[in-house]
Write a protein that holds these residues in place. Structure first.
Motif: not given
Length: 333
Positions: A141-142, A153-158, A229-231
């Motif tokens: 997803t990332v 926001r687009s690489i914050q994942g689920m 997770e950090q994002l």
């Protein structure tokens, strides 16, 4: 189609490393987000959701299995019925098969996802729904988010919890769920779509991530998941601050240009995004957001920005008027 019984007692699981890892992940999730409550599990019959279901019936008070039949392949009804039977054997309180019709808008993957989530939401009966997404799914997803290039926001994942969706296995590797199935003598369904190279996510799974692991010496998937997770943690703080800015700038419908212009860019754009979405904007892109932001920071007399979300014969347009941002429906296309 629903099924209730005969319901078996929760199967006693062997204390293998894989079983304990999945059980611990489910236990931690339930303790954080649904203490003492019942849950539903989205069960496809694949290894991830089977492993999740097996652990959930041991760690949670009561589990209802929801099996979505997308009807995209011959025999999908048999696969769904087998998954429901497995759920009852594992000790689920109930197992329900929901057949859906998948449209074609946006490609089959996106259409199937929309149909699946809509069916799960309708069938869950107010319960949180546990999904079998693993650390490997998070890494994929990332990477997909990186390709979109729409910012952090687009690489914050689920998220582990985005009501009503729970994802207890985001820290568990896919290999572990498969090992649990082997340890418990469960036979997962192997969906041919999961190895079909015409799907972007499949190529990420079978080509890109293995290459990254090889080139970087391992740990790539875990590093991508940690980054997400950090994002998300950072994003939650920024969203809260942006909410305060939005409250200060808003008079209920419009936003003060002066207040927005003096705010840090990261907060201003988040506040504008939240305002647009609350006003009915749909399918916002980075291009839309940048254009609306320029109405605040780079005003040259340009016209309004159509942001999607209008009705037939009209457009939803953000514009600068008398020192304020407005969002209105305008006739025409």
């Amino acid at each position: 189609m629903g099924s209730r019984g005969p319901v078996a007692e929760p199967r006693r699981l062997p204390e293998t490393a894989a079983v304990l890892a999945v059980r611990r992940a489910v236990r931690d999730w339930v303790g954080a987000y649904a203490p003492g409550g019942d849950v539903a599990v989205a069960l496809s019959g694949g290894a991830d959701s089977l492993a999740l279901t097996a652990a959930a019936v041991v760690e949670v008070g009561a589990v209802d299995a929801l099996v979505v039949d997308h009807q995209l392949q011959p025999g999908s009804d048999v696969v769904a019925a087998d998954a429901a039977a497995a759920a009852l054997t594992l000790g689920c309180r109930s197992a329900r098969v929901v057949a859906v019709d998948v449209g074609g808008d946006g490609g089959m993957e996106a259409a199937a996802r929309r149909a699946r989530y809509a069916a799960l939401d309708e069938a869950r009966g107010g319960l949180p729904v546990l999904l079998g997404h693993t650390l490997d799914d998070q890494a994929e997803t990332v990477l997909l988010g990186l390709a979109r290039g729409s910012g952090g926001r687009s690489i914050q994942g689920m998220a582990e919890w985005a009501e009503p969706w729970g994802r207890p296995l985001l820290g568990v590797r896919r290999a572990v769920t498969r090992q649990l199935c082997a340890d418990v003598a469960l036979t997962p369904h192997e969906d041919p779509h999961n190895v079909a190279p015409e799907f972007t996510r499949v190529r990420l799974r079978t080509e890109v991530l293995p290459l990254l692991e090889e080139v970087l010496g391992g740990g790539a998937a875990a590093a991508l998941a940690r980054t997400a997770e950090q994002l998300r943690e950072d994003g939650a703080v920024l969203d809260a601050l942006a909410g305060e800015l939005l409250h200060t700038a808003s008079d209920g419908e419009t936003l003060s240009i002066e207040t927005l212009a003096t705010a840090p860019a990261a907060l201003r754009r988040r506040a504008i995004r939240a305002w647009l979405l609350a006003g009915g904007a749909k399918a916002l892109t980075g291009k839309h957001l940048h254009a609306v932001d320029e109405l605040v920071t780079d005003w040259r007399g340009q016209g309004g920005v159509a942001v999607g979300g209008g009705r037939a014969g009209s457009r939803l347009v953000a514009a600068r008027e008398h020192g304020r941002l407005t969002l209105r429906l305008r006739s025409g296309r």
